[in-house]
Design a protein around this motif. Structure first.
Motif, short mmCIF file in Angstrom:
data_model
loop_
_atom_site.label_atom_id
_atom_site.label_comp_id
_atom_site.label_asym_id
_atom_site.label_seq_id
_atom_site.Cartn_x
_atom_site.Cartn_y
_atom_site.Cartn_z
N SER A 84 0.81 -1.23 0.00
CA SER A 84 0.00 0.00 0.00
C SER A 84 0.84 1.28 0.00
CB SER A 84 -0.96 0.00 1.19
OG SER A 84 -0.21 -0.03 2.39
N GLY A 85 1.97 1.30 0.71
CA GLY A 85 2.75 2.53 0.77
C GLY A 85 3.88 2.61 -0.22
N SER A 86 4.12 1.55 -0.97
CA SER A 86 5.30 1.53 -1.83
C SER A 86 5.08 2.30 -3.14
CB SER A 86 5.70 0.09 -2.15
OG SER A 86 4.67 -0.55 -2.87
N LYS A 87 6.18 2.65 -3.78
CA LYS A 87 6.12 3.44 -5.00
C LYS A 87 5.59 2.64 -6.18
CE LYS A 87 8.96 6.45 -7.89
NZ LYS A 87 10.30 6.98 -8.15
N TYR A 88 6.02 1.38 -6.29
CA TYR A 88 5.61 0.54 -7.42
C TYR A 88 4.76 -0.63 -6.95
CZ TYR A 88 9.27 3.12 -9.79
OH TYR A 88 10.04 4.12 -10.30
N LEU A 89 3.83 -1.04 -7.81
CA LEU A 89 2.98 -2.19 -7.54
C LEU A 89 3.36 -3.33 -8.47
CD1 LEU A 89 -0.70 -0.88 -7.30
CD2 LEU A 89 0.58 -2.01 -5.52
N PRO A 90 3.22 -4.59 -8.04
CA PRO A 90 3.40 -5.70 -8.97
C PRO A 90 2.36 -5.61 -10.09
CG PRO A 90 3.32 -6.50 -6.72
CD PRO A 90 2.96 -5.06 -6.68
N LEU A 91 2.69 -6.16 -11.24
CA LEU A 91 1.82 -6.02 -12.42
C LEU A 91 0.41 -6.54 -12.18
CD1 LEU A 91 4.30 -7.06 -15.25
CD2 LEU A 91 3.55 -4.77 -14.64
N ASP A 92 0.27 -7.66 -11.45
CA ASP A 92 -1.07 -8.23 -11.27
C ASP A 92 -1.92 -7.44 -10.28
OD1 ASP A 92 0.55 -9.04 -9.21
OD2 ASP A 92 -0.40 -11.00 -9.00
N LEU A 93 -1.32 -6.50 -9.55
CA LEU A 93 -2.11 -5.65 -8.64
C LEU A 93 -2.49 -4.32 -9.27
CD1 LEU A 93 -0.31 -6.12 -5.20
CD2 LEU A 93 -2.30 -7.31 -6.08
N ARG A 94 -1.90 -3.99 -10.40
CA ARG A 94 -2.22 -2.73 -11.08
C ARG A 94 -3.56 -2.83 -11.78
NH1 ARG A 94 3.67 -1.65 -13.90
NH2 ARG A 94 4.85 -1.85 -11.97
N THR A 95 -4.16 -1.65 -12.02
CA THR A 95 -5.44 -1.66 -12.74
C THR A 95 -5.21 -2.04 -14.19
OG1 THR A 95 -5.19 0.71 -13.10
CG2 THR A 95 -6.57 0.04 -11.26
N LYS A 96 -6.10 -2.81 -14.74
CA LYS A 96 -5.91 -3.36 -16.08
C LYS A 96 -6.15 -2.30 -17.15
CE LYS A 96 -5.99 -7.28 -18.81
NZ LYS A 96 -5.16 -6.84 -19.91
N LYS A 97 -7.34 -1.71 -17.15
CA LYS A 97 -7.74 -0.73 -18.17
C LYS A 97 -7.46 -1.26 -19.57
CE LYS A 97 -7.43 3.10 -15.06
NZ LYS A 97 -6.87 4.40 -14.78
N THR A 98 -6.97 -0.40 -20.47
CA THR A 98 -6.61 -0.88 -21.80
C THR A 98 -5.16 -0.49 -22.05
OG1 THR A 98 -7.24 1.16 -22.92
CG2 THR A 98 -8.94 -0.54 -22.71
#
Length: 133
Positions: A84-98
């Motif tokens: 939650s506080g980190s600068k980067y998120l793993p790819l599978d936790l990011r929003t997908k969108k397009t």
């Protein structure tokens, strides 16, 4: 017309909200039991078992899917809290969108001006005209 209610096996019929209250070890144990039951039902299918057993395969597969889904959701929830506080998120936790939206410029990037353009804008501001009514 009178409809006879279908009897459901209490062992298999699940609700996801009930599963969410269980711990991971309980969920894994339940998953193991469901998979063993499914294997037994498939053996019964091959050996021409009772029709009741054949119809139960669908509900056992559903129970396995629900259990796996709840395990995955819990896993993602705990990972989101960890990152939650980190600068980067793993790819599978990011929003997908397009793909196009993910690559589009951010608002700050869109509004950014080069030093040269900023100087031009300061030197030659937008002219104001007084119109005769």
């Amino acid at each position: 017309f009178f409809f006879k209610p279908r009897l459901r096996d209490t062992m298999v019929h699940l609700r996801c909200h009930e599963l969410r209250t269980q711990s991971k070890s309980e969920l894994m144990q339940a998953l193991k039991e469901y998979k063993q039951e499914l294997a037994a039902l498939r053996v019964a299918k091959v050996t021409n078992g009772a029709p009741g057993k054949l119809s139960k395969i669908k509900s056992v597969r559903l129970a396995i899917a629900q259990t796996l889904t709840v395990i995955r959701q819990n896993q993602l929830k705990s990972l989101r809290e960890a990152y939650s506080g980190s600068k980067y998120l793993p790819l599978d936790l990011r929003t997908k969108k397009t793909r196009a939206i993910r690559r589009a410029l951010t608002k700050s990037e869109k509004g950014a001006k080069t030093v040269r353009q900023a100087k031009k804008d300061a030197a030659f501001p937008q002219r104001k005209y007084a119109l005769k009514a």
